[in-house]
Write an enzyme that holds these catalytic residues in place. Sequence first.
Site, PDB file in Angstrom:
ATOM      1  N   ASN A  47       0.839  -1.200   0.000  1.00  0.00           N
ATOM      2  CA  ASN A  47       0.000   0.000   0.000  1.00  0.00           C
ATOM      3  C   ASN A  47       0.876   1.252   0.000  1.00  0.00           C
ATOM      4  OD1 ASN A  47       0.563  -0.905   2.660  1.00  0.00           O
ATOM      5  ND2 ASN A  47      -1.129   0.267   3.525  1.00  0.00           N
ATOM      6  N   GLU A  49       0.400   5.295   0.621  1.00  0.00           N
ATOM      7  CA  GLU A  49      -0.509   6.342   1.097  1.00  0.00           C
ATOM      8  C   GLU A  49      -0.039   7.723   0.630  1.00  0.00           C
ATOM      9  OE1 GLU A  49      -0.965   5.564   5.319  1.00  0.00           O
ATOM     10  OE2 GLU A  49      -2.232   3.812   4.870  1.00  0.00           O
ATOM     11  N   CYS A  58      -4.150   0.765  -2.433  1.00  0.00           N
ATOM     12  CA  CYS A  58      -4.020  -0.512  -1.731  1.00  0.00           C
ATOM     13  C   CYS A  58      -2.943  -1.379  -2.384  1.00  0.00           C
ATOM     14  CB  CYS A  58      -5.342  -1.272  -1.760  1.00  0.00           C
ATOM     15  SG  CYS A  58      -6.633  -0.570  -0.729  1.00  0.00           S
ATOM     16  N   GLU A  60      -3.018  -4.529  -3.259  1.00  0.00           N
ATOM     17  CA  GLU A  60      -3.490  -5.354  -4.375  1.00  0.00           C
ATOM     18  C   GLU A  60      -3.603  -4.527  -5.656  1.00  0.00           C
ATOM     19  OE1 GLU A  60      -4.799  -4.833  -1.380  1.00  0.00           O
ATOM     20  OE2 GLU A  60      -6.171  -6.417  -0.795  1.00  0.00           O
ATOM     21  N   CYS A 100     -10.154  -5.277   0.002  1.00  0.00           N
ATOM     22  CA  CYS A 100     -11.279  -4.341   0.093  1.00  0.00           C
ATOM     23  C   CYS A 100     -12.111  -4.437  -1.191  1.00  0.00           C
ATOM     24  CB  CYS A 100     -10.769  -2.918   0.310  1.00  0.00           C
ATOM     25  SG  CYS A 100     -10.179  -2.095  -1.187  1.00  0.00           S
ATOM     26  N   CYS A 103     -10.429  -3.310  -4.432  1.00  0.00           N
ATOM     27  CA  CYS A 103      -9.378  -4.244  -4.861  1.00  0.00           C
ATOM     28  C   CYS A 103      -9.977  -5.507  -5.475  1.00  0.00           C
ATOM     29  CB  CYS A 103      -8.469  -4.598  -3.699  1.00  0.00           C
ATOM     30  SG  CYS A 103      -7.376  -3.232  -3.253  1.00  0.00           S
TER      31      CYS A 103
HETATM   32  N1  THU Z   1      -5.354  -1.541   2.375  1.00  0.00           N
HETATM   33  C1  THU Z   1      -4.795  -2.360   1.415  1.00  0.00           C
HETATM   34  O1  THU Z   1      -3.637  -2.125   1.006  1.00  0.00           O
HETATM   35  N2  THU Z   1      -5.539  -3.369   0.932  1.00  0.00           N
HETATM   36  C2  THU Z   1      -6.802  -3.675   1.324  1.00  0.00           C
HETATM   37  O2  THU Z   1      -7.419  -4.568   0.759  1.00  0.00           O
HETATM   38  C3  THU Z   1      -7.399  -2.961   2.456  1.00  0.00           C
HETATM   39  C4  THU Z   1      -6.692  -1.731   2.891  1.00  0.00           C
HETATM   40  C5  THU Z   1      -4.568  -0.405   2.880  1.00  0.00           C
HETATM   41  C6  THU Z   1      -5.104   0.948   2.487  1.00  0.00           C
HETATM   42  C7  THU Z   1      -4.543   1.830   3.578  1.00  0.00           C
HETATM   43  O3  THU Z   1      -3.236   2.238   3.205  1.00  0.00           O
HETATM   44  C8  THU Z   1      -4.437   0.916   4.790  1.00  0.00           C
HETATM   45  O4  THU Z   1      -4.565  -0.419   4.286  1.00  0.00           O
HETATM   46  C9  THU Z   1      -5.522   1.152   5.834  1.00  0.00           C
HETATM   47  O5  THU Z   1      -6.775   1.119   5.252  1.00  0.00           O
END
Ligand code: THU
Length: 147
Positions: A47, A49, A58, A60, A100, A103
């Site tokens: 991920n 940010e 994310c 994925e 999520c 994704c």
């Molecule tokens: N996140 C992912 O990388 N993948 C997911 O399927 C769920 C959430 C990340 C996004 C964000 O940087 C952190 O997790 C908290 O939500």
Amino acid sequence: MTLSADAETALVAAARAAALNAYAPYSDYSVGAALLFEDGAVITGCNVENASYGLALCAETVAVAKALGEGRRGGLVAVAVTGPADKGAKGTRGAPITPCGRCRQVLNEIAQLGSTDPIVLCVGTTRTERVRLSDLLPRAFGPANLA
Ligand code: THU
């Protein structure tokens, strides 16, 4: 296709290694993803940010963007997703995380291009859950609808 124990172990290790590169200073929630393709190639993502919080990508999604950007158009057989060991509400700490909603849709894009239904390894600290993408995203809308 069933995944051998060795292939599964390697894919989980790749996802965990990818999570070490997570850029998650705002959530402190590191995620790693690893995509396995029919030819044995593994493409990872973490991920990423942003100070503008809503722009977070994310793990994925990053992995799928890398794969499509490298020219892959299908052939996705498995995905491993790892979350942090130290997060989660009481009783769920280190539990397997599932991709999520966004994704799931992004994974469906590359899966449907090659007509595969990848197994998604949702990796926790002590156990892994194995679920088909079609079970995570039933009746998906994808590129086939636009053909
Ligand atoms: N996140 C992912 O990388 N993948 C997911 O399927 C769920 C959430 C990340 C996004 C964000 O940087 C952190 O997790 C908290 O939500």
